[in-house]
Scaffold this motif. Structure first.
Motif, PDB file in Angstrom:
ATOM      1  N   SER A 222      -1.006   3.674 -10.696  1.00  0.00           N
ATOM      2  CA  SER A 222       0.219   4.417 -10.413  1.00  0.00           C
ATOM      3  C   SER A 222       1.193   3.542  -9.641  1.00  0.00           C
ATOM      4  O   SER A 222       0.801   2.549  -9.018  1.00  0.00           O
ATOM      5  CB  SER A 222      -0.093   5.679  -9.604  1.00  0.00           C
ATOM      6  N   THR A 223       2.462   3.917  -9.689  1.00  0.00           N
ATOM      7  CA  THR A 223       3.490   3.336  -8.825  1.00  0.00           C
ATOM      8  C   THR A 223       4.196   4.482  -8.124  1.00  0.00           C
ATOM      9  O   THR A 223       4.692   5.406  -8.778  1.00  0.00           O
ATOM     10  CB  THR A 223       4.502   2.501  -9.628  1.00  0.00           C
ATOM     11  N   LEU A 224       4.211   4.422  -6.785  1.00  0.00           N
ATOM     12  CA  LEU A 224       4.747   5.511  -5.978  1.00  0.00           C
ATOM     13  C   LEU A 224       6.010   5.058  -5.254  1.00  0.00           C
ATOM     14  O   LEU A 224       6.097   3.911  -4.802  1.00  0.00           O
ATOM     15  CB  LEU A 224       3.714   5.959  -4.933  1.00  0.00           C
ATOM     16  N   THR A 225       6.977   5.982  -5.128  1.00  0.00           N
ATOM     17  CA  THR A 225       8.155   5.700  -4.326  1.00  0.00           C
ATOM     18  C   THR A 225       7.825   5.942  -2.854  1.00  0.00           C
ATOM     19  O   THR A 225       6.779   6.507  -2.525  1.00  0.00           O
ATOM     20  CB  THR A 225       9.320   6.613  -4.725  1.00  0.00           C
ATOM     21  N   ARG A 226       8.723   5.520  -1.967  1.00  0.00           N
ATOM     22  CA  ARG A 226       8.496   5.704  -0.533  1.00  0.00           C
ATOM     23  C   ARG A 226       8.217   7.184  -0.204  1.00  0.00           C
ATOM     24  O   ARG A 226       7.337   7.499   0.600  1.00  0.00           O
ATOM     25  CB  ARG A 226       9.712   5.220   0.260  1.00  0.00           C
ATOM     26  N   ASP A 227       8.949   8.105  -0.835  1.00  0.00           N
ATOM     27  CA  ASP A 227       8.779   9.532  -0.548  1.00  0.00           C
ATOM     28  C   ASP A 227       7.429  10.057  -1.024  1.00  0.00           C
ATOM     29  O   ASP A 227       6.920  11.045  -0.485  1.00  0.00           O
ATOM     30  CB  ASP A 227       9.902  10.345  -1.219  1.00  0.00           C
ATOM     31  N   ASN A 230       1.629   8.668   0.603  1.00  0.00           N
ATOM     32  CA  ASN A 230       0.855   9.249   1.695  1.00  0.00           C
ATOM     33  C   ASN A 230      -0.572   8.733   1.590  1.00  0.00           C
ATOM     34  O   ASN A 230      -1.028   8.337   0.508  1.00  0.00           O
ATOM     35  CB  ASN A 230       0.891  10.781   1.694  1.00  0.00           C
ATOM     36  N   GLU A 231      -1.250   8.726   2.705  1.00  0.00           N
ATOM     37  CA  GLU A 231      -2.555   8.075   2.796  1.00  0.00           C
ATOM     38  C   GLU A 231      -3.558   8.647   1.813  1.00  0.00           C
ATOM     39  O   GLU A 231      -4.265   7.912   1.120  1.00  0.00           O
ATOM     40  CB  GLU A 231      -3.075   8.210   4.226  1.00  0.00           C
ATOM     41  N   ASP A 232      -3.630   9.972   1.708  1.00  0.00           N
ATOM     42  CA  ASP A 232      -4.632  10.592   0.831  1.00  0.00           C
ATOM     43  C   ASP A 232      -4.391  10.230  -0.627  1.00  0.00           C
ATOM     44  O   ASP A 232      -5.346   9.962  -1.371  1.00  0.00           O
ATOM     45  CB  ASP A 232      -4.615  12.119   1.006  1.00  0.00           C
ATOM     46  N   ARG A 233      -3.126  10.199  -1.047  1.00  0.00           N
ATOM     47  CA  ARG A 233      -2.817   9.875  -2.442  1.00  0.00           C
ATOM     48  C   ARG A 233      -3.187   8.426  -2.735  1.00  0.00           C
ATOM     49  O   ARG A 233      -3.780   8.124  -3.797  1.00  0.00           O
ATOM     50  CB  ARG A 233      -1.324  10.116  -2.705  1.00  0.00           C
ATOM     51  N   ILE A 234      -2.843   7.505  -1.827  1.00  0.00           N
ATOM     52  CA  ILE A 234      -3.147   6.090  -2.053  1.00  0.00           C
ATOM     53  C   ILE A 234      -4.653   5.882  -2.137  1.00  0.00           C
ATOM     54  O   ILE A 234      -5.160   5.199  -3.039  1.00  0.00           O
ATOM     55  CB  ILE A 234      -2.537   5.217  -0.946  1.00  0.00           C
ATOM     56  N   ILE A 235      -5.394   6.491  -1.214  1.00  0.00           N
ATOM     57  CA  ILE A 235      -6.848   6.326  -1.219  1.00  0.00           C
ATOM     58  C   ILE A 235      -7.455   6.896  -2.494  1.00  0.00           C
ATOM     59  O   ILE A 235      -8.328   6.285  -3.116  1.00  0.00           O
ATOM     60  CB  ILE A 235      -7.468   6.996   0.029  1.00  0.00           C
ATOM     61  N   ARG A 236      -6.985   8.076  -2.917  1.00  0.00           N
ATOM     62  CA  ARG A 236      -7.523   8.685  -4.136  1.00  0.00           C
ATOM     63  C   ARG A 236      -7.287   7.788  -5.346  1.00  0.00           C
ATOM     64  O   ARG A 236      -8.185   7.585  -6.175  1.00  0.00           O
ATOM     65  CB  ARG A 236      -6.892  10.062  -4.353  1.00  0.00           C
ATOM     66  N   ASP A 237      -6.083   7.218  -5.438  1.00  0.00           N
ATOM     67  CA  ASP A 237      -5.789   6.348  -6.582  1.00  0.00           C
ATOM     68  C   ASP A 237      -6.549   5.020  -6.494  1.00  0.00           C
ATOM     69  O   ASP A 237      -6.934   4.444  -7.517  1.00  0.00           O
ATOM     70  CB  ASP A 237      -4.285   6.075  -6.664  1.00  0.00           C
ATOM     71  N   MET A 238      -6.774   4.528  -5.268  1.00  0.00           N
ATOM     72  CA  MET A 238      -7.490   3.264  -5.099  1.00  0.00           C
ATOM     73  C   MET A 238      -8.942   3.362  -5.503  1.00  0.00           C
ATOM     74  O   MET A 238      -9.478   2.494  -6.186  1.00  0.00           O
ATOM     75  CB  MET A 238      -7.409   2.807  -3.636  1.00  0.00           C
ATOM     76  N   VAL A 239      -9.622   4.429  -5.063  1.00  0.00           N
ATOM     77  CA  VAL A 239     -11.076   4.511  -5.245  1.00  0.00           C
ATOM     78  C   VAL A 239     -11.487   5.470  -6.353  1.00  0.00           C
ATOM     79  O   VAL A 239     -12.667   5.551  -6.699  1.00  0.00           O
ATOM     80  CB  VAL A 239     -11.784   4.890  -3.929  1.00  0.00           C
ATOM     81  N   GLY A 240     -10.508   6.218  -6.892  1.00  0.00           N
ATOM     82  CA  GLY A 240     -10.827   7.117  -7.995  1.00  0.00           C
ATOM     83  C   GLY A 240     -11.497   8.397  -7.571  1.00  0.00           C
ATOM     84  O   GLY A 240     -12.057   9.123  -8.392  1.00  0.00           O
ATOM     85  N   ARG A 241     -11.440   8.697  -6.273  1.00  0.00           N
ATOM     86  CA  ARG A 241     -12.033   9.937  -5.776  1.00  0.00           C
ATOM     87  C   ARG A 241     -11.387  10.283  -4.436  1.00  0.00           C
ATOM     88  O   ARG A 241     -10.830   9.439  -3.762  1.00  0.00           O
ATOM     89  CB  ARG A 241     -13.549   9.767  -5.570  1.00  0.00           C
TER      90      ARG A 241
END
Length: 509
Positions: A222-227, A230-241
């Motif tokens: 994914s590519t996310l804008t500044r808005d 958030n930490e939970d979204r980044i972690i979920r996308d990084m580790v797949g859970r």
């Protein structure tokens, strides 16, 4: 805003491993773009493709820069176009001066001779841009890591950088130096320099990044804008859970005192008048994870290394007991024989032989365990290493893979394997999750819990207070070489730890 960089369908294969698979990345002119992902996700490989470390023709897909197809055959080709990468391991020559480093390979010369007056003036101008006032003739080895990192950026500015790539730029920096670097990034952005930052530190990403691209298992997620960041979204996308529980659950089963340190004192190994460790007393019980908190430079590493075979310091005195009996830990072999092991905070310089394969590194601390009559049993050595590869989930196709080719998290697992093969009763972990991503951290935490469940003692030194609070049964707090206090899991909090760190030394009984 127009895209300065477009990477389309990038793929990269190494023997037995597909590191990148159809990665897409778009970076706009003048933005700071963060790239996140677990160790081994392919972030650094992608940047090496972009910067010419892996030349055109050795990867799949296309790179467009300023609207034109990029066909760089070398790092030099990339630098001529203003694409500069600063690797996690700084590329400075310690014995050379700041000026010599800034213009190495890019010398200010006339008629084949270096113009030192011009070189020094340009150096002063560049240092001013990055907020340094050191003399140009200062040897780089005399500077701290934070200033060396700023010199790397000055070096990039000397090459008319347009796209600056920073790979984990704050991994080895203290908080103050990290903030200076982030401030400089924002200043460079204001001057029109486009930047890509690879980082595991989500608070830093939130502070400076305009957008974030997340890579998992060699592919763009994914590519996310500044808005949207958030930490939970980044972690979920990084580790797949989801990682609602950042620390694995554990029910402690704490037994008798395993190790006891009494009246431990150590002096600085170079400044003989300076006492670094001052009358330290601590205990570690069976099945217990004990934390040591404190700011960098307060003596935590010096304490650990001095206990482990006098690896640091001089004139160490005091007593170390195992199971109530005094033991000799005056050399590393004696400390290992007594049941101690120490995982260094600097795995690359002190923990591993990077040029050697996993199999060699895993057995290095216990060669008698894979030898007979002084002769190394290669088959047994491979069997041991393979066992740890599977048990520790080291992501590699073979134990013959050179350690330098592994991600930071997998390198850390190799270091842990090396010391677990010595079968320690007490394992001292110095910043065990430094420079590794949240997924790999979770795996390291699981290994720590497993060791404690086996009845071993674990000592964890960490600069991350949430990590100590999430993992430890008790926490000792150090400042200026002393134990300032001790907190149980129930009473420990970030506020109480900081209060003890800042406690006036004169109030210590």
């Amino acid at each position: 805003m127009a895209a300065l960089l477009e990477m389309r369908g990038i793929g990269k294969v190494f023997p037995g491993v597909r590191a990148l698979d159809q990665v897409n990345l778009s970076v706009e002119q003048g933005e700071i773009h963060a790239i996140c992902g677990e160790n081994g996700a392919g972030k650094s490989t992608l940047m090496k493709v972009l910067s010419g470390v892996y030349p055109h023709g050795t990867y799949e897909g296309d790179i467009f820069y300023d609207g034109a197809l990029l066909t760089n055959k070398s790092i030099s080709d990339s630098e001529k176009k203003g694409i500069i990468i600063i690797h996690q391991e700084l590329a400075l020559v310690p014995l050379l001066s700041i000026a010599e480093n800034l213009f190495l390979g890019n010398e200010v010369a006339q008629g084949g001779r270096i113009n030192w007056a011009s070189t020094f003036q340009k150096t002063r101008n560049l240092l001013q841009k990055v907020g340094l006032d050191e003399a140009p003739a200062t040897p780089v080895e005399k500077l701290g890591v934070g200033k060396q990192q700023l010199i790397e950026i000055a070096k990039a500015l000397a090459k008319d950088v347009r796209l600056l790539i920073l790979d984990e730029p704050t991994a080895a920096l203290q908080e103050n130096d990290s903030q200076k670097l982030l401030d400089l990034m924002l200043e460079l952005k204001a001057q029109g320099v486009t930047q890509i930052i690879i980082s595991h530190k989500l608070n830093e990403i939130r502070r400076v990044a305009d957008r974030v691209t997340i890579i998992r298992d060699g592919s763009t997620v994914s590519t996310l804008t500044r808005d949207e960041v958030n930490e939970d979204r980044i972690i979920r996308d990084m580790v797949g859970r989801d990682m609602a529980h950042r620390y694995p659950e554990r029910t402690p089963d704490i037994g008798d005192v395993l190790m006891e340190v009494k009246g431990w004192n150590v002096w600085h190994q170079e400044d003989h008048s300076r006492q670094m460790i001052k009358d330290v007393n601590l205990t570690v019980r069976k099945g217990e994870i004990v934390g040591i908190a404190g700011l960098m430079g307060t003596g935590r590493t010096e304490l650990a290394m001095s206990l482990f075979g006098r690896s640091w310091g001089r004139n160490a005195s005091g007593e170390v007991r195992m199971h109530g009996r005094t033991v000799d830990t005056s050399t590393v072999p004696k400390a290992v024989a007594a049941g101690l092991a120490y995982v260094t905070e600097d795995r690359k310089a002190l923990g591993l032989v990077l040029e050697e394969p996993i199999v060699t590194n895993v057995t290095l601390a216990n060669l008698p365990g894979v030898s007979k009559n002084g002769i190394l049993n290669k088959a047994q050595e491979t069997k041991v290493a393979e066992g740890y590869r599977q048990a520790m989930a080291i992501r590699t196709p073979s134990v013959q893979q050179r350690v330098m080719n592994l991600s930071g998290g997998n390198q850390q697992k190799v270091v842990l394997s090396k010391w677990l093969f010595t079968e320690p009763e007490v394992l001292i972990l110095d910043e065990p999750t430094r420079g590794i991503d949240v997924g790999a951290k979770f795996e390291i935490y699981g290994i720590m819990n497993k060791l404690a469940a086996e009845g071993r003692g674990v000592v964890m030194i960490s600069s991350e207070m949430p990590e100590l609070l999430g993992m430890c049964d008790r926490i000792y707090v150090m400042n200026e070489g002393r134990i300032m206090g001790e907190l149980s899991r129930e009473e420990a909090s970030q506020e109480k730890i900081m209060a003890l760190i800042l406690k006036n030394e004169s109030k210590v009984a």
